[in-house]
Write a protein that holds these residues in place. Sequence first.
Motif, PDB file in Angstrom:
ATOM      1  N   HIS A  67      -7.696  63.138 -57.496  1.00 49.90           N
ATOM      2  CA  HIS A  67      -6.831  62.122 -57.145  1.00 49.90           C
ATOM      3  C   HIS A  67      -6.014  61.549 -58.389  1.00 49.90           C
ATOM      4  O   HIS A  67      -6.771  61.493 -59.400  1.00 49.90           O
ATOM      5  CB  HIS A  67      -7.816  61.017 -56.861  1.00 49.90           C
ATOM      6  N   CYS A  71      -4.692  56.064 -56.272  1.00 50.63           N
ATOM      7  CA  CYS A  71      -4.912  56.599 -54.833  1.00 50.63           C
ATOM      8  C   CYS A  71      -5.645  55.573 -54.005  1.00 50.63           C
ATOM      9  O   CYS A  71      -6.870  55.206 -54.386  1.00 50.63           O
ATOM     10  CB  CYS A  71      -5.761  57.978 -54.849  1.00 50.63           C
ATOM     11  N   ASP A  73      -6.922  56.475 -51.285  1.00 45.53           N
ATOM     12  CA  ASP A  73      -7.897  57.088 -50.437  1.00 45.53           C
ATOM     13  C   ASP A  73      -9.068  57.698 -51.570  1.00 45.53           C
ATOM     14  O   ASP A  73     -10.127  58.425 -51.020  1.00 45.53           O
ATOM     15  CB  ASP A  73      -7.360  58.451 -49.891  1.00 45.53           C
ATOM     16  N   CYS A  97      -5.762  65.925 -53.671  1.00 45.31           N
ATOM     17  CA  CYS A  97      -5.825  64.935 -52.489  1.00 45.31           C
ATOM     18  C   CYS A  97      -4.450  64.942 -51.825  1.00 45.31           C
ATOM     19  O   CYS A  97      -3.531  64.985 -52.215  1.00 45.31           O
ATOM     20  CB  CYS A  97      -6.109  63.477 -53.057  1.00 45.31           C
ATOM     21  N   ARG A  99      -3.307  62.676 -49.851  1.00 47.03           N
ATOM     22  CA  ARG A  99      -2.373  61.557 -49.887  1.00 47.03           C
ATOM     23  C   ARG A  99      -1.671  61.157 -51.139  1.00 47.03           C
ATOM     24  O   ARG A  99      -0.505  60.659 -51.097  1.00 47.03           O
ATOM     25  CB  ARG A  99      -3.426  60.151 -49.772  1.00 47.03           C
ATOM     26  N   CYS A 100      -2.379  61.370 -52.202  1.00 47.79           N
ATOM     27  CA  CYS A 100      -1.585  60.880 -53.594  1.00 47.79           C
ATOM     28  C   CYS A 100      -1.059  62.199 -54.097  1.00 47.79           C
ATOM     29  O   CYS A 100       0.028  62.015 -55.141  1.00 47.79           O
ATOM     30  CB  CYS A 100      -2.533  60.357 -54.635  1.00 47.79           C
ATOM     31  N   PRO A 128       0.160  55.292 -47.130  1.00 47.62           N
ATOM     32  CA  PRO A 128       0.492  56.481 -47.670  1.00 47.62           C
ATOM     33  C   PRO A 128       1.858  56.676 -48.073  1.00 47.62           C
ATOM     34  O   PRO A 128       2.640  55.796 -47.443  1.00 47.62           O
ATOM     35  CB  PRO A 128       0.339  57.458 -46.665  1.00 47.62           C
TER      36      PRO A 128
END
Length: 170
Positions: A67, A71, A73, A97, A99-100, A128
């Motif tokens: 991550h 992040c 998440d 990850c 998301r990031c 996000p």
Amino acid sequence: MSELPPDLPRLRTVVTYLRGGLGRAERALNTAEEREALAAQRRPPAEPPAWLIERGIGAGRLPVRVHAGGCWDSRKRCTPIDTDQARRALAEGIPACPRCRPDTAPTPPRHRPQDAGVNGRRHGGGMPPALRFVVYPRMPRAGAVPASTGRSSAAPSVPATSSNSCAAPS
């Protein structure tokens, strides 16, 4: 043999003296604790880590994901790592990850200019990155007439009446 005097009046004097000393010591302790608490409040918070590695559940606790430091998440099983360790982990095949996206970020997300919003301020607050800057069409104001109808946008006129129904009878 005891160091304390055996008679009652001198014992009372010693106890009074020791109580005064104890009071002074407690006041000094309280002021030192208050001073330390104020100093702790003035210290800037520690900077969050630039990169995190999420570990799995179990005895081996193998790495699961990499991550970026900011992040939204990241979970409790994340530990901070430096940039070289993050690059090495990504090169070894540990997934990034979704998301990031630390595999596409040359620096942590909080330093990238594309994460900056209006006037350089960050926006999003946990959303996000793909959903942060969605532009929606403007809705027409209530009562506005579309230009394609050809009607005037002026308010309808109300005919003036000569009698005033609110006036008091004469």
